[in-house]
Write a protein that holds these residues in place. Structure first.
Motif, PDB file in Angstrom:
ATOM      1  N   ARG A  73       0.835  -1.205   0.000  1.00 34.63           N
ATOM      2  CA  ARG A  73       0.000   0.000   0.000  1.00 34.63           C
ATOM      3  C   ARG A  73       0.877   1.265   0.000  1.00 34.63           C
ATOM      4  O   ARG A  73       0.580   2.230  -0.699  1.00 34.63           O
ATOM      5  CB  ARG A  73      -0.930  -0.025   1.215  1.00 34.63           C
ATOM      6  N   GLN A  74       1.949   1.250   0.770  1.00 34.08           N
ATOM      7  CA  GLN A  74       2.859   2.395   0.779  1.00 34.08           C
ATOM      8  C   GLN A  74       3.556   2.543  -0.569  1.00 34.08           C
ATOM      9  O   GLN A  74       3.736   3.663  -1.067  1.00 34.08           O
ATOM     10  CB  GLN A  74       3.890   2.238   1.898  1.00 34.08           C
ATOM     11  N   ARG A  75       3.930   1.429  -1.139  1.00 34.35           N
ATOM     12  CA  ARG A  75       4.593   1.452  -2.451  1.00 34.35           C
ATOM     13  C   ARG A  75       3.659   2.035  -3.514  1.00 34.35           C
ATOM     14  O   ARG A  75       4.075   2.849  -4.337  1.00 34.35           O
ATOM     15  CB  ARG A  75       5.015   0.029  -2.818  1.00 34.35           C
ATOM     16  N   PHE A  76       2.397   1.631  -3.473  1.00 31.90           N
ATOM     17  CA  PHE A  76       1.424   2.175  -4.423  1.00 31.90           C
ATOM     18  C   PHE A  76       1.230   3.670  -4.193  1.00 31.90           C
ATOM     19  O   PHE A  76       1.162   4.457  -5.143  1.00 31.90           O
ATOM     20  CB  PHE A  76       0.082   1.449  -4.287  1.00 31.90           C
ATOM     21  N   ALA A  77       1.122   4.060  -2.926  1.00 31.73           N
ATOM     22  CA  ALA A  77       0.930   5.474  -2.599  1.00 31.73           C
ATOM     23  C   ALA A  77       2.114   6.318  -3.070  1.00 31.73           C
ATOM     24  O   ALA A  77       1.935   7.427  -3.599  1.00 31.73           O
ATOM     25  CB  ALA A  77       0.724   5.644  -1.097  1.00 31.73           C
ATOM     26  N   ASP A  78       3.324   5.809  -2.883  1.00 28.94           N
ATOM     27  CA  ASP A  78       4.521   6.541  -3.300  1.00 28.94           C
ATOM     28  C   ASP A  78       4.534   6.788  -4.808  1.00 28.94           C
ATOM     29  O   ASP A  78       5.112   7.779  -5.280  1.00 28.94           O
ATOM     30  CB  ASP A  78       5.785   5.765  -2.907  1.00 28.94           C
ATOM     31  N   ASN A  79       3.898   5.873  -5.542  1.00 25.21           N
ATOM     32  CA  ASN A  79       3.865   5.994  -7.004  1.00 25.21           C
ATOM     33  C   ASN A  79       2.537   6.537  -7.525  1.00 25.21           C
ATOM     34  O   ASN A  79       2.327   6.581  -8.735  1.00 25.21           O
ATOM     35  CB  ASN A  79       4.151   4.630  -7.638  1.00 25.21           C
ATOM     36  N   HIS A  80       1.650   6.923  -6.601  1.00 25.23           N
ATOM     37  CA  HIS A  80       0.342   7.495  -6.961  1.00 25.23           C
ATOM     38  C   HIS A  80      -0.451   6.556  -7.870  1.00 25.23           C
ATOM     39  O   HIS A  80      -1.027   6.979  -8.885  1.00 25.23           O
ATOM     40  CB  HIS A  80       0.525   8.859  -7.644  1.00 25.23           C
ATOM     41  N   VAL A  81      -0.476   5.300  -7.482  1.00 26.34           N
ATOM     42  CA  VAL A  81      -1.215   4.285  -8.222  1.00 26.34           C
ATOM     43  C   VAL A  81      -2.432   3.858  -7.399  1.00 26.34           C
ATOM     44  O   VAL A  81      -2.297   3.511  -6.223  1.00 26.34           O
ATOM     45  CB  VAL A  81      -0.343   3.044  -8.521  1.00 26.34           C
ATOM     46  N   PHE A  82      -3.593   3.886  -8.019  1.00 33.25           N
ATOM     47  CA  PHE A  82      -4.817   3.406  -7.373  1.00 33.25           C
ATOM     48  C   PHE A  82      -4.990   1.928  -7.707  1.00 33.25           C
ATOM     49  O   PHE A  82      -4.888   1.521  -8.866  1.00 33.25           O
ATOM     50  CB  PHE A  82      -6.036   4.187  -7.880  1.00 33.25           C
ATOM     51  N   VAL A  83      -5.240   1.113  -6.678  1.00 35.26           N
ATOM     52  CA  VAL A  83      -5.379  -0.336  -6.873  1.00 35.26           C
ATOM     53  C   VAL A  83      -6.796  -0.756  -6.495  1.00 35.26           C
ATOM     54  O   VAL A  83      -7.269  -0.503  -5.390  1.00 35.26           O
ATOM     55  CB  VAL A  83      -4.345  -1.110  -6.029  1.00 35.26           C
TER      56      VAL A  83
ATOM     57  N   LEU B  98      -3.576   3.181 -12.550  1.00 35.12           N
ATOM     58  CA  LEU B  98      -4.593   2.254 -12.050  1.00 35.12           C
ATOM     59  C   LEU B  98      -4.141   0.820 -12.280  1.00 35.12           C
ATOM     60  O   LEU B  98      -3.720   0.466 -13.387  1.00 35.12           O
ATOM     61  CB  LEU B  98      -5.920   2.489 -12.772  1.00 35.12           C
ATOM     62  N   ILE B  99      -4.238   0.010 -11.223  1.00 40.95           N
ATOM     63  CA  ILE B  99      -4.086  -1.434 -11.345  1.00 40.95           C
ATOM     64  C   ILE B  99      -5.411  -2.070 -10.933  1.00 40.95           C
ATOM     65  O   ILE B  99      -5.910  -1.830  -9.834  1.00 40.95           O
ATOM     66  CB  ILE B  99      -2.954  -1.990 -10.467  1.00 40.95           C
ATOM     67  N   ILE B 100      -5.980  -2.865 -11.824  1.00 48.17           N
ATOM     68  CA  ILE B 100      -7.204  -3.603 -11.518  1.00 48.17           C
ATOM     69  C   ILE B 100      -6.818  -5.045 -11.223  1.00 48.17           C
ATOM     70  O   ILE B 100      -6.187  -5.703 -12.054  1.00 48.17           O
ATOM     71  CB  ILE B 100      -8.197  -3.562 -12.684  1.00 48.17           C
ATOM     72  N   VAL B 101      -7.177  -5.517 -10.049  1.00 51.96           N
ATOM     73  CA  VAL B 101      -6.923  -6.904  -9.664  1.00 51.96           C
ATOM     74  C   VAL B 101      -8.223  -7.687  -9.820  1.00 51.96           C
ATOM     75  O   VAL B 101      -9.220  -7.374  -9.156  1.00 51.96           O
ATOM     76  CB  VAL B 101      -6.425  -7.002  -8.211  1.00 51.96           C
ATOM     77  N   GLU B 102      -8.226  -8.659 -10.691  1.00 49.12           N
ATOM     78  CA  GLU B 102      -9.379  -9.564 -10.803  1.00 49.12           C
ATOM     79  C   GLU B 102      -9.117 -10.752  -9.891  1.00 49.12           C
ATOM     80  O   GLU B 102      -8.329 -11.643 -10.215  1.00 49.12           O
ATOM     81  CB  GLU B 102      -9.606 -10.027 -12.239  1.00 49.12           C
ATOM     82  N   ASN B 103      -9.759 -10.745  -8.735  1.00 48.79           N
ATOM     83  CA  ASN B 103      -9.530 -11.805  -7.767  1.00 48.79           C
ATOM     84  C   ASN B 103     -10.151 -13.111  -8.249  1.00 48.79           C
ATOM     85  O   ASN B 103     -10.954 -13.136  -9.181  1.00 48.79           O
ATOM     86  CB  ASN B 103     -10.103 -11.404  -6.405  1.00 48.79           C
ATOM     87  N   VAL B 104      -9.776 -14.204  -7.601  1.00 47.07           N
ATOM     88  CA  VAL B 104     -10.335 -15.518  -7.943  1.00 47.07           C
ATOM     89  C   VAL B 104     -11.837 -15.494  -7.700  1.00 47.07           C
ATOM     90  O   VAL B 104     -12.318 -14.916  -6.728  1.00 47.07           O
ATOM     91  CB  VAL B 104      -9.674 -16.616  -7.089  1.00 47.07           C
ATOM     92  N   GLY B 105     -12.607 -16.103  -8.601  1.00 49.69           N
ATOM     93  CA  GLY B 105     -14.056 -16.112  -8.482  1.00 49.69           C
ATOM     94  C   GLY B 105     -14.517 -16.843  -7.230  1.00 49.69           C
ATOM     95  O   GLY B 105     -14.486 -18.078  -7.173  1.00 49.69           O
ATOM     96  N   ASN B 106     -14.944 -16.078  -6.220  1.00 50.13           N
ATOM     97  CA  ASN B 106     -15.305 -16.657  -4.929  1.00 50.13           C
ATOM     98  C   ASN B 106     -15.958 -15.559  -4.095  1.00 50.13           C
ATOM     99  O   ASN B 106     -15.465 -14.429  -4.073  1.00 50.13           O
ATOM    100  CB  ASN B 106     -14.037 -17.176  -4.233  1.00 50.13           C
ATOM    101  N   LEU B 107     -17.023 -15.870  -3.387  1.00 53.48           N
ATOM    102  CA  LEU B 107     -17.712 -14.868  -2.577  1.00 53.48           C
ATOM    103  C   LEU B 107     -17.361 -14.952  -1.094  1.00 53.48           C
ATOM    104  O   LEU B 107     -17.960 -14.239  -0.287  1.00 53.48           O
ATOM    105  CB  LEU B 107     -19.233 -15.014  -2.741  1.00 53.48           C
TER     106      LEU B 107
ATOM    107  N   ASN C 219      -6.603   0.022  -2.696  1.00 51.98           N
ATOM    108  CA  ASN C 219      -7.317   1.214  -2.232  1.00 51.98           C
ATOM    109  C   ASN C 219      -8.790   0.924  -1.986  1.00 51.98           C
ATOM    110  O   ASN C 219      -9.414   1.565  -1.140  1.00 51.98           O
ATOM    111  CB  ASN C 219      -7.204   2.340  -3.259  1.00 51.98           C
ATOM    112  N   ALA C 220      -9.345  -0.001  -2.752  1.00 51.43           N
ATOM    113  CA  ALA C 220     -10.763  -0.313  -2.597  1.00 51.43           C
ATOM    114  C   ALA C 220     -11.058  -1.718  -3.094  1.00 51.43           C
ATOM    115  O   ALA C 220     -10.487  -2.174  -4.095  1.00 51.43           O
ATOM    116  CB  ALA C 220     -11.627   0.688  -3.363  1.00 51.43           C
ATOM    117  N   LYS C 221     -11.928  -2.403  -2.371  1.00 51.81           N
ATOM    118  CA  LYS C 221     -12.519  -3.642  -2.858  1.00 51.81           C
ATOM    119  C   LYS C 221     -13.900  -3.307  -3.407  1.00 51.81           C
ATOM    120  O   LYS C 221     -14.669  -2.562  -2.783  1.00 51.81           O
ATOM    121  CB  LYS C 221     -12.665  -4.676  -1.736  1.00 51.81           C
ATOM    122  N   VAL C 222     -14.217  -3.825  -4.579  1.00 52.98           N
ATOM    123  CA  VAL C 222     -15.525  -3.608  -5.194  1.00 52.98           C
ATOM    124  C   VAL C 222     -16.122  -4.960  -5.555  1.00 52.98           C
ATOM    125  O   VAL C 222     -15.430  -5.838  -6.083  1.00 52.98           O
ATOM    126  CB  VAL C 222     -15.406  -2.707  -6.444  1.00 52.98           C
TER     127      VAL C 222
END
Length: 216
Positions: A21-31, A112-121, A132-135
């Motif tokens: 999270r700090q690494r992303f913040a340092d590079n101004h990347v939203f995940v 922006l990095i979009i993470v497509e997590n494994v299909g699971n609820l 930065n956010a789970k959707v």
């Protein structure tokens, strides 16, 4: 004697997630960590999101699957950097997996990095990836009762995408009941009804996301 392995595993995961999270913040990347069940339209939603935002933001995708690279190839075909993670049976991504994927990306060039997590609820809700956010994405054919059956994933989501709204009449989806259930579980989370394939409602979702990216 009872040995609880869950907490040490989560502690290690969370420590690395904090570093990421700090690494992303340092590079101004939203995940963005996308959670959904198989067949909900995660990849189609990602493609629609890329199409709407690519002129303003530099985007990469991390694809999490038990096996195959089918989805990553779809992303690469659109000229977007994609890293495939195959979990080999694990039902979720962990921060160590994300670190390995991020190490091959040029964070200085990304917004922006979009993470497509494994299909699971269930399983992915417990694991911080440094995002930065789970959707949460739910598709209409899955039914309006899913917030009652899987409350955890709706509680951790900062927003909920209701995908495949064009099929609502066919599946007799009770939108009012769905909205009420989500509202009771997570009153702060906006709901974005859309169809990733037709484009209906995509603008409202991507406008919300764009504001979050600009704020990083």
């Amino acid at each position: 004697m009872q040995i609880d392995m869950k907490q040490p595993i989560l502690d290690k995961n969370d420590a690395l997630a904090a570093e990421l999270r700090q690494r992303f913040a340092d590079n101004h990347v939203f995940v963005l960590d996308l959670l959904a069940s198989p067949g909900s339209g995660k990849t189609s939603t990602i493609l629609a999101t890329i199409d709407a935002l690519r002129d303003e933001f530099n985007i990469a995708v991390i694809e999490g699957d038990i096996a195959s690279s089918v989805d990553a190839e779809k992303i690469k075909a659109q000229g977007i950097a994609a890293v495939q993670i195959n979990t080999g049976g694990a039902c979720h991504l962990e921060s160590a997996m994300i670190k390995r994927a991020v190490d091959v990306l040029d964070l200085e060039r990304l917004d922006l990095i979009i993470v497509e997590n494994v299909g699971n609820l269930v399983c992915p809700t417990d694991f911080d990836l440094g995002e930065n956010a789970k959707v949460m994405i739910l598709s209409v054919p899955e039914g309006d009762d899913k917030p009652l059956k899987y409350p955890g994933v709706f509680q951790v989501a900062e927003a909920v995408i209701l995908n495949k709204v064009d099929t609502m009449p066919v599946f007799n989806f009770d939108r009012a009941a769905f909205d009420d259930a989500v509202g009771r579980l997570n009153p702060q989370a906006p709901i974005f009804p859309l169809s990733a394939t037709s484009g209906e409602g995509v603008d409202a979702w991507t406008d919300w996301l764009a504001e979050r990216i600009r704020a990083v």
